[in-house]
Enzyme design. Structure first.
Site, PDB file in Angstrom:
ATOM      1  N   HIS A   1       1.250  -0.783   0.091  1.00 54.31           N
ATOM      2  CA  HIS A   1      -0.320  -0.254   0.010  1.00 54.31           C
ATOM      3  C   HIS A   1       0.717   1.543  -0.021  1.00 54.31           C
ATOM      4  O   HIS A   1       0.631   2.249  -0.131  1.00 54.31           O
ATOM      5  CB  HIS A   1      -1.405   0.229   1.192  1.00 54.31           C
ATOM      6  CG  HIS A   1      -0.513   0.151   2.474  1.00 54.31           C
ATOM      7  ND1 HIS A   1       0.476  -0.298   3.670  1.00 54.31           N
ATOM      8  CD2 HIS A   1      -0.334   1.676   2.945  1.00 54.31           C
ATOM      9  CE1 HIS A   1       0.320  -0.228   4.097  1.00 54.31           C
ATOM     10  NE2 HIS A   1       0.358   0.941   4.351  1.00 54.31           N
TER      11      HIS A   1
ATOM     12  N   ASP B   1       0.436  -7.987   2.205  1.00 55.26           N
ATOM     13  CA  ASP B   1       0.835  -6.592   1.441  1.00 55.26           C
ATOM     14  C   ASP B   1       2.716  -5.927   2.037  1.00 55.26           C
ATOM     15  O   ASP B   1       2.754  -5.241   2.561  1.00 55.26           O
ATOM     16  CB  ASP B   1       0.510  -5.841   2.844  1.00 55.26           C
ATOM     17  CG  ASP B   1       0.167  -4.254   3.247  1.00 55.26           C
ATOM     18  OD1 ASP B   1       0.621  -3.631   1.783  1.00 55.26           O
ATOM     19  OD2 ASP B   1       0.165  -3.409   4.065  1.00 55.26           O
TER      20      ASP B   1
ATOM     21  N   GLN C   1       0.487   5.658  11.980  1.00 58.22           N
ATOM     22  CA  GLN C   1       0.186   6.550  10.263  1.00 58.22           C
ATOM     23  C   GLN C   1       1.584   6.938  10.358  1.00 58.22           C
ATOM     24  O   GLN C   1       2.805   7.647  10.982  1.00 58.22           O
ATOM     25  CB  GLN C   1      -0.661   7.569  10.295  1.00 58.22           C
ATOM     26  CG  GLN C   1      -2.259   6.410   9.632  1.00 58.22           C
ATOM     27  CD  GLN C   1      -2.861   6.257  11.489  1.00 58.22           C
ATOM     28  OE1 GLN C   1      -2.961   7.079  12.515  1.00 58.22           O
ATOM     29  NE2 GLN C   1      -3.287   5.222  11.199  1.00 58.22           N
ATOM     30  N   GLY C   2       2.450   6.869   9.302  1.00 53.09           N
ATOM     31  CA  GLY C   2       4.298   6.597   8.796  1.00 53.09           C
ATOM     32  C   GLY C   2       4.391   6.151   9.224  1.00 53.09           C
ATOM     33  O   GLY C   2       5.856   6.239   8.629  1.00 53.09           O
ATOM     34  N   ASP C   3       3.933   4.474  10.192  1.00 56.40           N
ATOM     35  CA  ASP C   3       5.586   3.737  10.206  1.00 56.40           C
ATOM     36  C   ASP C   3       5.305   2.488   8.955  1.00 56.40           C
ATOM     37  O   ASP C   3       5.971   1.608   8.990  1.00 56.40           O
ATOM     38  CB  ASP C   3       5.220   3.813  11.523  1.00 56.40           C
ATOM     39  CG  ASP C   3       5.410   4.346  12.473  1.00 56.40           C
ATOM     40  OD1 ASP C   3       6.097   4.845  12.468  1.00 56.40           O
ATOM     41  OD2 ASP C   3       4.509   4.236  13.872  1.00 56.40           O
ATOM     42  N   SER C   4       3.941   2.825   8.071  1.00 52.67           N
ATOM     43  CA  SER C   4       3.616   1.441   7.612  1.00 52.67           C
ATOM     44  C   SER C   4       4.803   1.355   6.634  1.00 52.67           C
ATOM     45  O   SER C   4       5.632   1.976   5.990  1.00 52.67           O
ATOM     46  CB  SER C   4       2.463   2.264   6.247  1.00 52.67           C
ATOM     47  OG  SER C   4       0.979   2.083   6.825  1.00 52.67           O
TER      48      SER C   4
END
Length: 287
Positions: free
Chosen positions: A95, A142, A232-235
């Site tokens: 993603h 993913d 959010q942002g560590d993905s």
């Protein structure tokens, strides 16, 4: 020191992590898969990072004090992380690749991508391959491989990590790092953060997420009471484990969850060991 003897709190867990020996050179030509020297420092940044995208951040963790302990990590565009698995290959979430353009910069070897760009090793995205069975609604498979435009120069701050080839049992301490939000809906960290979370069973995780599948391309980690998690942002960033011999392995990449560090909601990660065929195939294809 056996992992079962490690107390899951900030100081004892991370003291153990920084004391390991990580000598792995990653999946480079003519090299066997072996573990390296956890004298790795964190990686990267991205040119002023695209703030228009949500960033995942570590919640309830602590600031990393030496990049050498995470020297396989890199930052992509300010919105995702990832791991160097060969001198020219960067593993992240599928993603994340959906929002990535050819030519985008990946930063390695620094704790603060915004302030330390002059010290970072910078590489451009040359090509990328999502897992062919990646499904956006469920986030199954993913995982994405990015080819860098040139090989990294390996040193104490930048070095590939090796890959886990089996699952870790329940309650194994796992370690996550990234530049994501420090609280749900809160600010993004400019400094690399790390957190220790225990692995939970997929059955327990599925019970927490009855509305969507938790399949064998995923595993979960976190505490029932919440308080510590990626965000959010560590993905796309790394979650690693350390075995009883001090071997550090990439167990997965940050994938999804509901909120950040909420009680009863675990972090969900794309598993490396069940997707090794894709990882090896993608490296061969991109080279």
């Amino acid at each position: 020191m056996k992992l079962s003897a490690i107390v899951l709190n900030g100081v004892s867990a991370f003291d153990m992590l920084s004391g390991t020996s990580h000598k792995c050179g990653g999946l480079n030509p003519k090299e066997e898969l072996r573990i390296g020297d956890l004298n790795n420092e964190l990686m990267s940044i991205e040119e002023r990072m695209h703030m228009s995208l949500s960033t995942e951040k570590i919640v309830g963790g602590r600031q990393v004090d030496d990049i050498k302990n995470w020297n396989w990590i890199g930052q992509l565009g300010g919105y995702c992380g990832g791991s160097l698995v060969a001198d020219d290959m960067f593993l992240t979430a599928a993603h994340c690749c959906e929002s990535t353009r050819i030519g985008q910069t990946v930063y390695f070897g620094v704790l603060n991508p915004w302030e330390d760009q002059g010290k970072a090793q910078k590489r451009k995205v040359s090509e990328m391959l999502n897992h062919p069975d990646f499904d956006r609604p469920t986030l199954t498979h993913d995982i994405c491989m990015i080819k860098l435009d040139s090989p990294i120069d390996q040193d104490r701050n930048v070095r590939p990590i090796c890959l886990a080839d089996s699952a870790s049992p329940k309650n194994t301490p796992a370690y996550v790092a990234g530049w994501g939000l420090t609280s749900e809906g809160g600010p993004q960290s400019r400094d690399l953060m790390e957190v220790s979370v225990p692995i939970v069973t997929n059955k327990e995780c599925q019970n927490a997420y009855s509305h969507r599948p938790v399949d064998d391309t995923m595993f979960c980690a976190g505490k029932k009471e919440g308080g510590e998690d990626g965000c959010q942002g560590d993905s796309g960033g790394p979650i690693v484990t350390v075995d009883g011999d001090g071997k550090v392995s990439l167990a997965g990449v940050v994938s999804w969850g509901v909120g950040c560090a909420r009680p009863g909601k675990f972090g969900v990660y794309s598993r490396v060991d069940t997707q090794l065929d894709f990882i090896h195939w993608s490296i061969q294809t991109l080279r």
